[in-house]
Design a protein around this motif. Structure first.
Motif, PDB file in Angstrom:
ATOM      1  N   PHE A  18     -10.316  26.492 -42.068  1.00 33.38           N
ATOM      2  CA  PHE A  18      -9.054  27.130 -42.431  1.00 33.38           C
ATOM      3  C   PHE A  18      -8.687  26.815 -43.879  1.00 33.38           C
ATOM      4  CE2 PHE A  18      -8.104  27.488 -37.830  1.00 33.38           C
ATOM      5  CZ  PHE A  18      -7.684  28.813 -37.827  1.00 33.38           C
ATOM      6  N   ASP A  19      -8.237  27.831 -44.585  1.00 35.63           N
ATOM      7  CA  ASP A  19      -7.780  27.814 -45.979  1.00 35.63           C
ATOM      8  C   ASP A  19      -8.884  27.551 -46.998  1.00 35.63           C
ATOM      9  OD1 ASP A  19      -5.279  28.647 -45.334  1.00 35.63           O
ATOM     10  OD2 ASP A  19      -4.335  26.694 -45.515  1.00 35.63           O
ATOM     11  N   ILE A  20     -10.127  27.797 -46.624  1.00 36.79           N
ATOM     12  CA  ILE A  20     -11.205  27.754 -47.609  1.00 36.79           C
ATOM     13  C   ILE A  20     -10.888  28.832 -48.657  1.00 36.79           C
ATOM     14  CG2 ILE A  20     -12.733  29.370 -46.402  1.00 36.79           C
ATOM     15  CD1 ILE A  20     -15.058  27.480 -47.200  1.00 36.79           C
ATOM     16  N   PRO A  21     -11.147  28.580 -49.942  1.00 36.05           N
ATOM     17  CA  PRO A  21     -10.709  29.527 -50.967  1.00 36.05           C
ATOM     18  C   PRO A  21     -11.448  30.875 -51.000  1.00 36.05           C
ATOM     19  CG  PRO A  21     -11.640  27.554 -51.971  1.00 36.05           C
ATOM     20  CD  PRO A  21     -11.647  27.341 -50.502  1.00 36.05           C
ATOM     21  N   ASN A  29     -11.265  42.343 -55.024  1.00 34.60           N
ATOM     22  CA  ASN A  29     -10.052  42.946 -54.450  1.00 34.60           C
ATOM     23  C   ASN A  29      -9.348  42.062 -53.430  1.00 34.60           C
ATOM     24  OD1 ASN A  29     -10.411  45.332 -55.943  1.00 34.60           O
ATOM     25  ND2 ASN A  29     -11.866  46.090 -54.429  1.00 34.60           N
ATOM     26  N   LYS A  30      -9.274  40.779 -53.716  1.00 31.82           N
ATOM     27  CA  LYS A  30      -8.537  39.836 -52.867  1.00 31.82           C
ATOM     28  C   LYS A  30      -9.044  39.822 -51.417  1.00 31.82           C
ATOM     29  CE  LYS A  30      -4.903  39.194 -55.874  1.00 31.82           C
ATOM     30  NZ  LYS A  30      -4.610  37.975 -56.465  1.00 31.82           N
ATOM     31  N   LEU A  31     -10.335  39.978 -51.238  1.00 28.12           N
ATOM     32  CA  LEU A  31     -10.913  39.962 -49.895  1.00 28.12           C
ATOM     33  C   LEU A  31     -10.832  38.575 -49.269  1.00 28.12           C
ATOM     34  CD1 LEU A  31     -14.048  42.261 -50.301  1.00 28.12           C
ATOM     35  CD2 LEU A  31     -11.903  42.779 -49.127  1.00 28.12           C
ATOM     36  N   GLY A  32     -10.695  37.540 -50.080  1.00 28.04           N
ATOM     37  CA  GLY A  32     -10.566  36.182 -49.554  1.00 28.04           C
ATOM     38  C   GLY A  32      -9.318  36.036 -48.695  1.00 28.04           C
ATOM     39  N   GLU A  33      -8.217  36.585 -49.158  1.00 32.09           N
ATOM     40  CA  GLU A  33      -6.974  36.511 -48.379  1.00 32.09           C
ATOM     41  C   GLU A  33      -7.117  37.286 -47.071  1.00 32.09           C
ATOM     42  OE1 GLU A  33      -3.475  35.083 -47.245  1.00 32.09           O
ATOM     43  OE2 GLU A  33      -4.527  34.481 -49.063  1.00 32.09           O
ATOM     44  N   LYS A  34      -7.784  38.426 -47.119  1.00 37.40           N
ATOM     45  CA  LYS A  34      -8.024  39.200 -45.897  1.00 37.40           C
ATOM     46  C   LYS A  34      -8.864  38.375 -44.916  1.00 37.40           C
ATOM     47  CE  LYS A  34      -9.925  43.424 -44.068  1.00 37.40           C
ATOM     48  NZ  LYS A  34     -11.014  44.344 -44.139  1.00 37.40           N
TER      49      LYS A  34
END
Length: 113
Positions: A18-21, A29-34
């Protein structure tokens, strides 16, 4: 069922991170947050499965979260899901990404499930 055998129902999971960057995904396109939101949804599905099937034990072994990046809001989200399974015994074995050290969320957060 064989006489003398114990029937246990449990879930084992590991390496949620959880919360790996997700640095590479974030550059696209901010796929990490998705991906982080998808992790939360996947964990919620595990909790729902536990509720629907009266699972007695949840074993989480290693790297449940990323110590350097974990957000308190993420821990609160996890803890709130744990509250939904009060009859399930939860065992967490920390890993190298979420060590049990003095400033870990395992020690700092007031877990109440």
């Amino acid at each position: 069922m064989l006489k003398g055998w114990i029937n246990l129902k449990f879930i084992h999971m590991a390496d949620m991170h959880f919360d790996i960057p997700f640095t590479v995904l974030n550059s696209r396109n901010k796929l990490g947050e998705k991906r982080r939101l998808e992790q939360r949804e996947a964990f919620k599905k595990v909790i729902n499965y536990i509720k629907e099937n009266d699972i007695e034990y949840l074993f989480i072994s290693g790297d449940f979260y990323e110590h350097e990046y974990i957000r308190k809001t993420t821990i609160e989200y996890i803890n709130n899901l744990f509250k939904e399974i009060p009859n399930t015994k939860i065992y967490i074995s920390p890993g190298n990404h979420d060590p049990l050290i003095n400033n870990s969320m395992y020690k700092l957060f007031n877990w109440n499930n």
